[in-house]
Write an enzyme that holds these catalytic residues in place. Sequence first.
Site, PDB file in Angstrom:
ATOM      1  N   ASP A  15       3.306  62.972  25.459  1.00 28.59           N
ATOM      2  CA  ASP A  15       4.219  64.029  25.909  1.00 28.59           C
ATOM      3  C   ASP A  15       3.411  65.253  26.354  1.00 28.59           C
ATOM      4  OD1 ASP A  15       6.625  62.553  24.834  1.00 28.59           O
ATOM      5  OD2 ASP A  15       5.444  62.825  23.007  1.00 28.59           O
ATOM      6  N   GLN A 253      -9.342  65.247  28.069  1.00 33.86           N
ATOM      7  CA  GLN A 253      -8.727  64.372  29.080  1.00 33.86           C
ATOM      8  C   GLN A 253      -9.704  64.033  30.205  1.00 33.86           C
ATOM      9  OE1 GLN A 253      -5.084  66.215  30.480  1.00 33.86           O
ATOM     10  NE2 GLN A 253      -3.856  64.692  29.392  1.00 33.86           N
ATOM     11  N   ARG A 269      -2.590  52.596  26.772  1.00 28.62           N
ATOM     12  CA  ARG A 269      -1.280  52.535  26.124  1.00 28.62           C
ATOM     13  C   ARG A 269      -0.388  53.652  26.690  1.00 28.62           C
ATOM     14  NH1 ARG A 269      -2.850  55.327  20.255  1.00 28.62           N
ATOM     15  NH2 ARG A 269      -2.030  57.378  20.822  1.00 28.62           N
ATOM     16  N   GLU A 271       1.853  56.227  28.439  1.00 29.58           N
ATOM     17  CA  GLU A 271       2.184  56.538  29.836  1.00 29.58           C
ATOM     18  C   GLU A 271       0.990  57.136  30.582  1.00 29.58           C
ATOM     19  OE1 GLU A 271       6.005  58.184  30.610  1.00 29.58           O
ATOM     20  OE2 GLU A 271       5.308  59.386  32.292  1.00 29.58           O
ATOM     21  N   SER A 273      -2.400  57.475  29.782  1.00 34.21           N
ATOM     22  CA  SER A 273      -3.636  56.686  29.878  1.00 34.21           C
ATOM     23  C   SER A 273      -3.413  55.468  30.771  1.00 34.21           C
ATOM     24  CB  SER A 273      -4.137  56.256  28.495  1.00 34.21           C
ATOM     25  OG  SER A 273      -3.165  55.523  27.797  1.00 34.21           O
TER      26      SER A 273
HETATM   27  O1  TRH Z   1      -0.611  58.783  23.011  1.00 34.91           O
HETATM   28  P1  TRH Z   1       0.346  57.903  23.706  1.00 34.91           P
HETATM   29  O2  TRH Z   1       0.728  56.691  23.019  1.00 34.91           O
HETATM   30  O3  TRH Z   1       1.585  58.744  24.052  1.00 34.91           O
HETATM   31  C1  TRH Z   1       2.940  58.506  24.361  1.00 34.91           C
HETATM   32  C2  TRH Z   1       3.769  59.423  23.527  1.00 34.91           C
HETATM   33  O4  TRH Z   1       3.656  59.059  22.215  1.00 34.91           O
HETATM   34  C3  TRH Z   1       5.200  59.428  23.913  1.00 34.91           C
HETATM   35  O5  TRH Z   1       6.055  59.851  22.869  1.00 34.91           O
HETATM   36  C4  TRH Z   1       5.637  58.134  24.479  1.00 34.91           C
HETATM   37  O6  TRH Z   1       6.877  58.314  25.000  1.00 34.91           O
HETATM   38  C5  TRH Z   1       4.682  57.726  25.546  1.00 34.91           C
HETATM   39  O7  TRH Z   1       3.411  57.474  24.942  1.00 34.91           O
HETATM   40  C6  TRH Z   1       5.119  56.582  26.381  1.00 34.91           C
HETATM   41  O8  TRH Z   1      -0.269  57.452  25.125  1.00 34.91           O
HETATM   42  P2  TRH Z   1      -0.601  58.217  26.459  1.00 34.91           P
HETATM   43  O9  TRH Z   1       0.653  58.543  27.198  1.00 34.91           O
HETATM   44  O10 TRH Z   1      -1.560  57.398  27.159  1.00 34.91           O
HETATM   45  O11 TRH Z   1      -1.271  59.561  26.016  1.00 34.91           O
HETATM   46  C7  TRH Z   1      -2.577  59.655  25.547  1.00 34.91           C
HETATM   47  C8  TRH Z   1      -3.224  60.907  26.060  1.00 34.91           C
HETATM   48  O12 TRH Z   1      -4.435  61.143  25.367  1.00 34.91           O
HETATM   49  C9  TRH Z   1      -3.568  60.851  27.530  1.00 34.91           C
HETATM   50  O13 TRH Z   1      -3.288  62.103  28.140  1.00 34.91           O
HETATM   51  C10 TRH Z   1      -5.074  60.614  27.545  1.00 34.91           C
HETATM   52  C11 TRH Z   1      -5.473  61.364  26.319  1.00 34.91           C
HETATM   53  N1  TRH Z   1      -6.759  61.009  25.696  1.00 34.91           N
HETATM   54  C12 TRH Z   1      -7.762  61.955  25.677  1.00 34.91           C
HETATM   55  O14 TRH Z   1      -7.589  63.055  26.230  1.00 34.91           O
HETATM   56  N2  TRH Z   1      -8.939  61.666  25.056  1.00 34.91           N
HETATM   57  C13 TRH Z   1      -9.168  60.474  24.453  1.00 34.91           C
HETATM   58  O15 TRH Z   1     -10.252  60.265  23.891  1.00 34.91           O
HETATM   59  C14 TRH Z   1      -8.126  59.491  24.504  1.00 34.91           C
HETATM   60  C15 TRH Z   1      -8.343  58.142  23.864  1.00 34.91           C
HETATM   61  C16 TRH Z   1      -6.927  59.793  25.121  1.00 34.91           C
END
Ligand code: TRH
Length: 375
Positions: A15, A253, A269, A271, A273
């Site tokens: 989010d 990020q 995983r 959205e 990433s």
């Molecule tokens: O963390 P996520 O599983 O997030 C979500 C939310 O939980 C949300 O509620 C749900 O609706 C959604 O998934 C579908 O996965 P996501 O979206 O990939 O987010 C991870 C973020 O973390 C992304 O912006 C990349 C960042 N990231 C870093 O900045 N550094 C890191 O080392 C890693 C592994 C990720």
Amino acid sequence: MKWDIFCNVVDNFGDIGVTWRLARQLVAEHGQSVRLWVDEPAVFAPLCPQADPEADSQWQQGVEIRHWRQDWQPAEAADVVIEAFACQLPGAYLDAMAARPEKPTWLNLEYLSAEDWVAGCHGLPSFQANGLQKAFYFPGFIEGTGGLLRESGLLERRQAFLTDPDARRAFLEELGVELDDDALLISLFAYENAALAGWLDVLAAGDRPVQLLVPVGRVLADLAKWLGEEKLTAGARFSRGKLAIQVLPFVSQDDYDRILWCCDFNAVRGEDSFVRAQWAGKPLLWHIYQQEEDAHWDKLEAFLVLYCAELSPAASAALTEGWRAWNRGEGMGEAWNGLLAQWPEVSLHADNWCRQQAARTDLATGLVQICTKPL
Ligand code: TRH
């Protein structure tokens, strides 16, 4: 224009990951003035290591980050108001929006989905109790949707990084990773997953060395179990057969993007990433966020239909089986061998897909366009 983006952290990082990415792009590329309201600033801090997890108000990369507190203090309503993922705006803020002489553009930024109905719903208005109109903004992969978050020049930056012979090695070295040039480099960002053990068994027993990079996060417990370790922390390294495993710290990020660019295969995983792995132009494996009543399977299948449309039947079947196995939590070992058999085609396709998607208008630009020329 002034923008207020509201982010309610449901769980994990997606989010705030999406809203932070959008906010800084609106500032950097569109000259907008953006306040990002987040109810859990502590979840924001890992994505932006300079951030103060305790601050009520702070500036990061030109974005004003505000702690969205339960006890809302009056704030002037902006020209554009984005509620991310249908979060509920504070009542007093809704009143302030309605009281503005020039009504704000009010948008609900929705979750990403490749389902067919998305294009039909993108931009639909809905009349609200405070007399204002709110529209739905749907990100997406096809014409008629709101596009994907992609910074200007992103693919060029990736290309420059990858074609500099020392950049990849130096970056990984800073993370404590010593590259084995013969190894397949894989990143693993996932939720708890029962399919992990079967996949690791096959990787360890395979012909080719594999280097697996695992940022700290929810999948570590399954990894620890497979390794026979009690607990894993950043920096830990292990070797099992052909498989070398390293736990990485959670990085910013931008550095996470670089990790994805460096790898030959990325398990992602949620959205954000998921989208970033597509911009890496490499084969990927999506662990979709699980929803009630298994609603996520429709999303997964819809994306597979779109993504696999230009693949041969054999490559499409291999990729589809890999993604299904990973998400149902079993059968990933066999599925991985099937995927390896289609590797050249799947790799080429990842790059083509990335370029096709990058030819579309990006989400931030799309938003700015509709705010100047309403939907
Ligand atoms: O963390 P996520 O599983 O997030 C979500 C939310 O939980 C949300 O509620 C749900 O609706 C959604 O998934 C579908 O996965 P996501 O979206 O990939 O987010 C991870 C973020 O973390 C992304 O912006 C990349 C960042 N990231 C870093 O900045 N550094 C890191 O080392 C890693 C592994 C990720």
